[in-house]
Design a protein around this motif. Structure first.
Motif, PDB file in Angstrom:
ATOM      1  N   PRO A 204     132.023  27.510  80.196  1.00 52.42           N
ATOM      2  CA  PRO A 204     132.054  26.061  80.437  1.00 52.42           C
ATOM      3  C   PRO A 204     132.991  25.361  79.445  1.00 52.42           C
ATOM      4  O   PRO A 204     133.234  25.866  78.344  1.00 52.42           O
ATOM      5  CB  PRO A 204     130.611  25.620  80.209  1.00 52.42           C
ATOM      6  N   LEU A 205     133.509  24.203  79.847  1.00 54.88           N
ATOM      7  CA  LEU A 205     134.497  23.479  79.014  1.00 54.88           C
ATOM      8  C   LEU A 205     133.931  23.068  77.656  1.00 54.88           C
ATOM      9  O   LEU A 205     134.670  22.989  76.676  1.00 54.88           O
ATOM     10  CB  LEU A 205     134.987  22.234  79.771  1.00 54.88           C
ATOM     11  N   ASP A 206     132.622  22.828  77.618  1.00 54.36           N
ATOM     12  CA  ASP A 206     132.018  22.382  76.358  1.00 54.36           C
ATOM     13  C   ASP A 206     131.245  23.510  75.665  1.00 54.36           C
ATOM     14  O   ASP A 206     130.354  23.259  74.863  1.00 54.36           O
ATOM     15  CB  ASP A 206     131.086  21.195  76.617  1.00 54.36           C
ATOM     16  N   ALA A 207     131.595  24.751  76.007  1.00 53.03           N
ATOM     17  CA  ALA A 207     130.825  25.895  75.478  1.00 53.03           C
ATOM     18  C   ALA A 207     130.888  25.962  73.961  1.00 53.03           C
ATOM     19  O   ALA A 207     131.941  25.761  73.355  1.00 53.03           O
ATOM     20  CB  ALA A 207     131.340  27.195  76.079  1.00 53.03           C
TER      21      ALA A 207
ATOM     22  N   HIS B 164     133.268  27.545  69.102  1.00 53.76           N
ATOM     23  CA  HIS B 164     133.252  26.251  68.422  1.00 53.76           C
ATOM     24  C   HIS B 164     134.300  26.147  67.327  1.00 53.76           C
ATOM     25  O   HIS B 164     134.459  25.097  66.730  1.00 53.76           O
ATOM     26  CB  HIS B 164     131.861  25.954  67.873  1.00 53.76           C
ATOM     27  N   THR B 165     135.012  27.223  67.015  1.00 53.89           N
ATOM     28  CA  THR B 165     136.077  27.136  66.022  1.00 53.89           C
ATOM     29  C   THR B 165     137.403  27.102  66.786  1.00 53.89           C
ATOM     30  O   THR B 165     137.427  27.311  68.003  1.00 53.89           O
ATOM     31  CB  THR B 165     136.071  28.357  65.089  1.00 53.89           C
TER      32      THR B 165
ATOM     33  N   ARG C   8     137.437  28.293  76.585  1.00 53.53           N
ATOM     34  CA  ARG C   8     136.649  27.305  77.317  1.00 53.53           C
ATOM     35  C   ARG C   8     137.357  27.008  78.633  1.00 53.53           C
ATOM     36  O   ARG C   8     138.574  26.814  78.648  1.00 53.53           O
ATOM     37  CB  ARG C   8     136.544  26.025  76.496  1.00 53.53           C
ATOM     38  N   GLY C   9     136.625  27.003  79.694  1.00 53.23           N
ATOM     39  CA  GLY C   9     137.202  26.685  81.007  1.00 53.23           C
ATOM     40  C   GLY C   9     137.772  27.889  81.739  1.00 53.23           C
ATOM     41  O   GLY C   9     138.148  27.777  82.902  1.00 53.23           O
ATOM     42  N   SER C  10     137.816  29.075  81.080  1.00 49.42           N
ATOM     43  CA  SER C  10     138.436  30.219  81.768  1.00 49.42           C
ATOM     44  C   SER C  10     137.378  31.116  82.412  1.00 49.42           C
ATOM     45  O   SER C  10     136.234  31.185  81.965  1.00 49.42           O
ATOM     46  CB  SER C  10     139.293  31.030  80.785  1.00 49.42           C
TER      47      SER C  10
ATOM     48  N   ILE D 226     120.906  37.376  79.028  1.00 55.02           N
ATOM     49  CA  ILE D 226     122.123  36.554  78.923  1.00 55.02           C
ATOM     50  C   ILE D 226     121.670  35.140  78.588  1.00 55.02           C
ATOM     51  O   ILE D 226     120.834  34.562  79.305  1.00 55.02           O
ATOM     52  CB  ILE D 226     122.932  36.578  80.241  1.00 55.02           C
ATOM     53  N   PHE D 227     122.194  34.590  77.495  1.00 49.69           N
ATOM     54  CA  PHE D 227     121.729  33.294  77.011  1.00 49.69           C
ATOM     55  C   PHE D 227     122.929  32.448  76.585  1.00 49.69           C
ATOM     56  O   PHE D 227     123.981  32.984  76.242  1.00 49.69           O
ATOM     57  CB  PHE D 227     120.835  33.477  75.762  1.00 49.69           C
ATOM     58  N   GLY D 228     122.735  31.153  76.559  1.00 45.70           N
ATOM     59  CA  GLY D 228     123.741  30.260  75.978  1.00 45.70           C
ATOM     60  C   GLY D 228     124.653  29.640  77.011  1.00 45.70           C
ATOM     61  O   GLY D 228     124.313  29.494  78.192  1.00 45.70           O
ATOM     62  N   ASP D 229     125.867  29.287  76.563  1.00 44.27           N
ATOM     63  CA  ASP D 229     126.793  28.502  77.378  1.00 44.27           C
ATOM     64  C   ASP D 229     127.689  29.424  78.205  1.00 44.27           C
ATOM     65  O   ASP D 229     128.786  29.812  77.771  1.00 44.27           O
ATOM     66  CB  ASP D 229     127.653  27.624  76.456  1.00 44.27           C
ATOM     67  N   ILE D 230     127.225  29.743  79.367  1.00 40.68           N
ATOM     68  CA  ILE D 230     127.971  30.653  80.248  1.00 40.68           C
ATOM     69  C   ILE D 230     127.527  30.383  81.683  1.00 40.68           C
ATOM     70  O   ILE D 230     126.350  30.109  81.925  1.00 40.68           O
ATOM     71  CB  ILE D 230     127.719  32.146  79.863  1.00 40.68           C
TER      72      ILE D 230
END
Ligand code: GAL
Length: 305
Positions: A48-51, A79-80, A108-110, A149-153
């Protein structure tokens, strides 16, 4: 499939698992037959774009509390300014020494395709067709039975493959059959014989029952999982219930694997690769069994004896 209908014979070594499309994250699933060298897990998705970060955990169990060990934690961080991956092992609730891989080809976004290829000593990970890292096991691979599977995906698909499609007998993904189903035991059960039942628990399940019947349709032994009260039990021919003191490892929309090993005068039970003790059954009664009957809120992928 109508009640009483038989499943097609399935090769002994059959362990393919159907792919999962667009699962909701957090997502945890059982890995049929656990992990072993030669197995691959494919993950297709979008960052996601804001991952901030996501993680793919190859876990030893799927309980929430206590937290299961994680043999391989694959954790892309975005985030870096330089996306990188952290890999680690969680053992006894403690993170071990962290390993860091820069130059992650994920943004992000790919969208991406990640392959986890499990070898004897290490797991190799490729990202979009390029080898990315390898990680030496710190816990035995054979202890891994769940994928988390957890988190921003955004997950598009998860696939479970064998390196060579010919190794385990089938190139096709299995098709599930609704219970009830019946499987013949023409010779009865003898010490050393193994019954394997693999399937998926349906939504809002009530029970899952495996009963072993003789010619007169008496069931000297039945294994039953009751979702209403979260209990596992052996039920005798006369309906006596003997509770199995073990964690309740069946969850709606998760895969399971029940293994019954016949031994002299009894049956040993394992669920998702975890031994859950034994029950004694008269040897003569075992030899006189003729039918394995599975009923309840499950979809079956593999039944063999
Ligand atoms: C920790 C983080 C965990 C895990 C671990 C890996 O800092 O909180 O989620 O990623 O690092 O070493």
């Amino acid at each position: 499939m109508s009640p009483g209908e038989k499943l097609d014979p399935i090769p002994d070594s059959f362990i393919l698992q159907p792919p999962v499309f667009h699962p909701v994250v957090p997502y945890v699933t059982t890995i049929f037959g656990g992990l072993h060298a030669g197995k691959m897990v494919m993950l297709q998705g979008v960052v996601p774009l804001d991952a901030h970060r996501f993680q793919v955990d190859f876990q030893c169990g799927c309980s929430l509390c206590p937290r299961p060990d994680i043999a391989f934690h694959f954790n892309p961080r975005f985030h870096t300014t330089k996306p990188h991956v952290i890999c680690n092992t969680l053992h006894g609730g403690r993170w071990q020494r962290e390993a860091r891989w820069p130059h992650l080809a994920l943004w992000r976004g790919s969208s991406f395709l990640i392959l986890f290829l499990f070898g004897n000593e290490e797991v190799k990970v490729s990202v979009n067709g390029q080898h990315f890292l390898h990680f030496r096991y710190r816990l035995p691979l054979s202890h891994v039975d769940s994928l988390g599977i957890f988190g921003d995906i955004l997950v598009e698909a998860v696939g479970f493959l064998n390196i060579s499609p010919f190794v385990e007998g089938s190139r096709e993904y299995p098709v599930g059959h609704e219970a009830p189903c019946s499987h013949a035991l023409p010779q009865g059960l003898w010490p050393g014989q193994v019954i394997i039942v693999r399937g998926l628990v349906l939504q809002e399940p009530k029970h899952f029952t495996v009963s072993l019947r003789d010619q007169a349709a008496h069931a000297p032994v039945t294994f039953r999982a009751s979702f209403a009260d979260g209990t596992l039990a052996w039920i005798s021919r006369w309906g006596q219930k003997k509770l199995i003191s073990a964690p309740f490892l069946f969850y709606p929309q998760r895969f399971f694997e029940v293994l019954l090993l016949c031994q002299e005068g009894g049956l040993k039970l394992a669920l998702n690769g975890q031994g859950l003790g034994a029950t004694s059954v008269n040897q003569q009664a075992l030899e006189q069994l003729r039918e394995l009957r599975i009923s309840g809120s499950v979809q079956l992928y593999c039944v063999h004896s």
